[in-house]
Scaffold this motif. Structure first.
Motif, PDB file in Angstrom:
ATOM      1  N   GLU A   1      -3.740   4.354  -6.911  1.00  0.00           N
ATOM      2  CA  GLU A   1      -4.894   4.522  -6.243  1.00  0.00           C
ATOM      3  C   GLU A   1      -5.719   5.453  -6.849  1.00  0.00           C
ATOM      4  O   GLU A   1      -5.165   6.228  -7.911  1.00  0.00           O
TER       5      GLU A   1
ATOM      6  N   VAL B   1       0.665  -1.091   0.133  1.00  0.00           N
ATOM      7  CA  VAL B   1       0.116  -0.063   0.002  1.00  0.00           C
ATOM      8  C   VAL B   1       0.806   1.377   0.012  1.00  0.00           C
ATOM      9  O   VAL B   1       0.613   2.137  -0.972  1.00  0.00           O
TER      10      VAL B   1
ATOM     11  N   ASN C   1       2.408   1.639  -3.353  1.00  0.00           N
ATOM     12  CA  ASN C   1       1.576   2.150  -4.383  1.00  0.00           C
ATOM     13  C   ASN C   1       1.352   3.715  -4.392  1.00  0.00           C
ATOM     14  O   ASN C   1       1.289   4.113  -5.276  1.00  0.00           O
ATOM     15  N   ARG C   2       1.329   4.018  -3.192  1.00  0.00           N
ATOM     16  CA  ARG C   2       0.816   5.434  -2.755  1.00  0.00           C
ATOM     17  C   ARG C   2       2.280   6.168  -3.307  1.00  0.00           C
ATOM     18  O   ARG C   2       1.988   7.199  -3.890  1.00  0.00           O
TER      19      ARG C   2
ATOM     20  N   THR D   1       1.848  -1.210 -13.577  1.00  0.00           N
ATOM     21  CA  THR D   1       0.427  -1.229 -13.221  1.00  0.00           C
ATOM     22  C   THR D   1      -0.590  -2.582 -13.829  1.00  0.00           C
ATOM     23  O   THR D   1      -0.017  -2.842 -14.951  1.00  0.00           O
TER      24      THR D   1
ATOM     25  N   ARG E   1       2.663   5.779  -7.196  1.00  0.00           N
ATOM     26  CA  ARG E   1       1.319   6.668  -7.744  1.00  0.00           C
ATOM     27  C   ARG E   1       1.635   8.150  -7.902  1.00  0.00           C
ATOM     28  O   ARG E   1       1.367   8.840  -8.955  1.00  0.00           O
TER      29      ARG E   1
END
Length: 602
Positions: free
Chosen positions: A298, A21, A24-25, A341, A28
Motif C-alpha cells: 500500500e 488486504v 498486504n498490510r 509484489t 508491507r
C-alpha cells in the motif's frame, strides 16, 4: 454438500480475496522494515542540473580521448610492433573492444546494487588510469625498440614474452576501467535532473544526446592528432597524452563532488528477479488473479528500495502467478520466494521485454566495429598521400566523428522539431523508430565499404602493396556509419535507460555497451568462420595478409545482408514491444501540493 473452505458460507465472498488486504498490510510493514523505504534514496539538493551534468560531460570527453588514444590505432600497433597478421590483429581488436563493453555489465551491477553511481565511476576511473600508466611503461621499456619503430617503415625488434604479457595486462586494465565507468557515468549524469519536473525531464533527454556528442568530440583529438604521432612511430608519446587526459578526467570528476545529486543503490536485482521466476514456478498450477487482485504494498512507495511502483502489464501473464495471493501465502508471509509484489514482477517483465530489442542491435554493432579493424586495414593499403602530407589510415575515423557531431546538431535542431510537428510526439521520432533508421543506414555503410573495396582492387598494380586509389574514397562509409550512430546509439541510450525500472537504471545503460561488446565478438567469429571456409587449398581467403589477393568486399556485403535480415526481425520485435508504465500519480500530487503552497505564500 460440503462447503468450500475458501468461501464465506454467509456472504459467499472469497475468504482469500477478503484477506488479501490484511495480508498486504502485514507483509508491507514487514517488507518495508526489511528492505527499507525508498524515501530519501534520491537526495535532491539545490545542486545538480546542468552545472553538475556539464562536469560529467567534460569527464566523458576527456576519458574518451584517453581511451581512443589507445584503441583507435591498436590494430596497427599489433601488426607493426607485435608482428600479428591482419586477420589475427582484427580478431584481437574485436575481442579487446568486446571486453571493454562487456565490463560495462560489471560496472552497472555494482552501481545499481552496492556502490552507487558516484563511487563506481571513481573506482573504475582509477583502474583506467592505472592501465594507461602500464601501457606507457610497457611500450617505452619493452616493446618500442629501436626508438621510432612501428611507423610502417622501421621494423621493431622481436618482442619479449614479458613485454607482451605486460602490454596485454595493461590494455585489459584499460578495458575494465573504461567499460565499468561508462554506464554509471551516463546514468549518473541523468540523475542530475528531476524527472518529476517536466522541464528537467526534457533536459534529461537532451543530456543523452550531448553525452554521445561529448564522446565523439573527445575521440576527435585521438583520431587526428594522436593517430598522426602514433602512425609515425611515436607510440609512447600518444599513450602518455592519453594517460594525462585520463588523470585530468579523474581530477575534474572529483572536483565536482559537492555539486552532484546522488541516488542510493537499490540492492542486488538478481535475487529480486529470481524470486519472481521461482514464485511463478511454485504456483505453476495456479490461475493468475485479475490485475486489481494482484499483491502490491500500500501507499505510493514500492517495496524495492529506491524504485517507484510499476503498474501492471498484460505481457508474460504466467509471471503474474508470483503476485497472486493463495491460501499457502497466508501462512508464508515472510517468504519472498513465494509471493512478490506487482512492481517486482513488472521489473522482471521489463528485462524480458527489452532482451529481443537488445539482441537485434548486436548485428549493428558488427557494422560499427569494422571502423576499428577492417576499415583501418583497408585504408592502410590505399593511397593516403595528400600532397606532401601522409594521412594515417586510422585518422579517417575523424570523418565518422564529424558526421556524428554534424548529424547530432541536425537531429536536435531540425529533425526533432519537424518530426514533432508532423507526428505530435515532442521527441520527434520514438527511440525504436530511430534505432530502426540506424540499422538501415548501417546497412548502406557496408554496401559503400564493399563498393570502395571493389574499386580499390581495380587500382592495384601487380607487385605493389598499396593501391593507387585515394583513401578519401572511404569517406562515404565513415560518414554513413557516423550518421547511423546518431540514430542507433543515442536511441539505445535513451530507450534502455528510460525503459529500465529505477532499480536497474545503470543496467539499462550498460545494455547499449554490451551490444557493442557482443558485436565485436560476433565480428571476430565471422572473420574466423569466413577465413576457415574461404581459405582452402591454394585460395588465400577473403581477408588474407595481402589484401590485394583477397575479397574483403564480399565480407562487407555479407554483413550488409545480415543487417537486412536483422532489420526485418527488429520490425517484428519493435511492433510487439509495450513500454514500461511507471506509477507517477504520487509525484503529480506532490507537485500540485508544491504549486498550491507557492500560491498560498504569494
Amino acid at each position: 454438500m460440503e462447503s468450500d473452505p475458501s468461501t464465506d458460507y454467509v456472504t459467499g465472498e472469497s475468504v482469500i480475496s477478503r484477506e488479501n488486504v490484511a495480508v498486504n498490510r502485514s507483509i508491507r510493514t514487514e517488507e518495508e522494515h526489511k528492505i527499507g523505504s525508498n524515501k530519501g534514496s534520491i537526495i535532491w539538493k539545490s545542486s545538480g542540473g546542468w552545472k553538475a551534468a556539464s562536469i560529467l560531460l567534460a569527464n566523458q570527453c576527456l576519458a574518451t580521448l584517453a581511451f581512443f588514444g589507445v584503441g583507435v590505432n591498436l590494430v596497427l600497433f599489433l601488426t607493426r610492433v607485435l608482428g600479428q597478421s591482419n586477420a589475427d590483429a582484427a580478431n584481437s581488436v574485436s575481442k579487446w573492444t568486446g571486453t571493454v563493453y562487456l565490463c560495462s555489465l560489471i560496472g552497472a551491477f555494482l552501481s545499481d546494487s552496492y556502490w552507487g553511481r558516484y563511487l563506481t565511476c571513481a573506482v573504475f576511473q582509477l583502474i583506467f588510469v592505472s592501465g594507461l600508466a602500464l601501457v606507457s611503461v610497457s611500450s617505452c621499456y619493452f616493446l618500442i625498440k629501436p626508438d621510432g619503430c612501428g611507423d610502417g617503415e622501421l621494423a621493431c625488434e622481436p618482442t619479449s614474452s614479458v613485454g607482451v604479457a605486460i602490454f596485454y595486462l595493461s590494455i585489459y586494465l584499460v578495458a575494465f576501467g573504461y567499460g565499468g565507468h561508462q554506464p554509471s557515468l551516463a546514468t549518473f549524469g541523468a540523475d542530475q535532473f528531476d524527472e518529476s519536473k517536466p522541464k528537467e525531464k526534457s533536459y534529461k533527454a537532451a543530456y543523452f544526446c550531448y553525452f554521445y556528442f561529448a564522446l565523439n568530440f573527445g575521440s576527435l583529438f585521438s583520431n587526428t592528432i594522436l593517430v598522426y604521432f602514433e602512425d609515425h612511430g611515436k607510440w609512447t608519446l600518444g599513450f602518455l597524452v592519453s594517460l594525462g587526459s585520463a588523470v585530468l578526467a579523474l581530477v575534474s570528476f572529483l572536483f565536482g563532488t559537492p555539486g552532484y545529486q546522488y541516488v542510493k543503490p537499490c540492492g542486488n536485482p538478481l535475487p529480486r528477479v529470481a524470486q519472481v521466476f521461482v514464485a511463478a514456478v511454485k504456483k505453476w498450477d495456479v490461475t493468475p488473479a485479475k490485475a486489481d487482485e494482484l499483491y502490491e504494498v500500500e501507499g505510493p512507495e514500492s517495496a524495492i528500495k529506491g524504485s517507484r511502483k510499476i503498474l501492471h502489464s498484460d505481457d508474460f501473464e504466467f509471471l503474474d502467478k508470483a503476485a497472486t495471493v493463495t491460501e499457502d501465502d497466508l501462512s508464508h508471509q515472510k517468504n519472498p520466494w513465494r509471493l512478490c509484489t506487482i512492481s517486482q514482477v513488472e521489473e522482471a517483465k521489463c528485462v524480458l521485454k527489452m532482451l529481443p530489442i537488445w539482441l537485434c542491435t548486436i548485428i549493428y554493432s558488427v557494422v560499427f566495429t569494422q571502423m576499428a579493424s577492417l576499415f583501418v586495414e583497408q585504408g592502410d593499403v590505399m593511397n593516403s598521400d595528400a600532397g606532401k602530407f601522409h594521412l594515417p589510415a586510422a585518422s579517417m575515423s575523424a570523418f565518422d566523428i564529424c558526421s556524428v557531431l554534424v548529424c547530432t546538431g541536425i537531429y536536435r535542431q531540425i529533425l526533432v522539431p519537424l518530426a514533432g510537428r508532423l507526428s505530435g510526439n515532442p521527441k520527434g521520432l520514438t527511440e525504436l523508430q530511430r534505432m530502426g533508421i540506424g540499422l538501415i543506414i548501417g546497412m548502406l555503410a557496408m554496401f559503400a565499404a564493399g563498393a570502395t573495396e571493389i574499386e580499390r582492387l581495380r587500382h592495384v598494380t601487380e607487385g605493389e602493396k598499396v593501391s593507387s586509389l585515394s583513401i578519401f574514397w572511404q569517406i562515404p562509409q565513415y560518414v554513413l556509419v557516423g550518421a547511423s550512430e546518431v540514430f542507433m546509439y543515442i536511441g539505445q541510450l535513451e530507450f534502455f535507460n528510460g525503459q529500465a525500472p529505477d532499480g536497474i537504471k545503470s543496467f539499462g545503460s550498460s545494455l547499449c555497451m554490451a551490444s557493442i561488446s557482443l558485436g565485436n565478438y560476433v565480428s571476430s567469429m565471422l572473420v574466423s568462420m569466413v577465413m576457415k571456409i574461404t581459405a582452402r587449398g591454394d585460395k588465400p581467403g577473403w581477408i588474407p595478409d595481402d589484401l590485394n589477393t583477397g575479397h574483403m568486399d564480399r565480407f562487407y556485403f555479407l554483413i550488409a545482408v545480415l543487417t537486412g535480415f536483422d532489420f526485418v526481425i527488429y520490425l517484428f520485435c519493435a511492433n510487439w514491444y509495450t513500454p514500461i508504465n511507471i506509477d507517477d500519480s504520487h509525484e503529480e500530487i506532490g507537485l500540485e501540493k508544491q504549486e498550491d503552497d507557492a500560491l498560498a505564500r504569494v
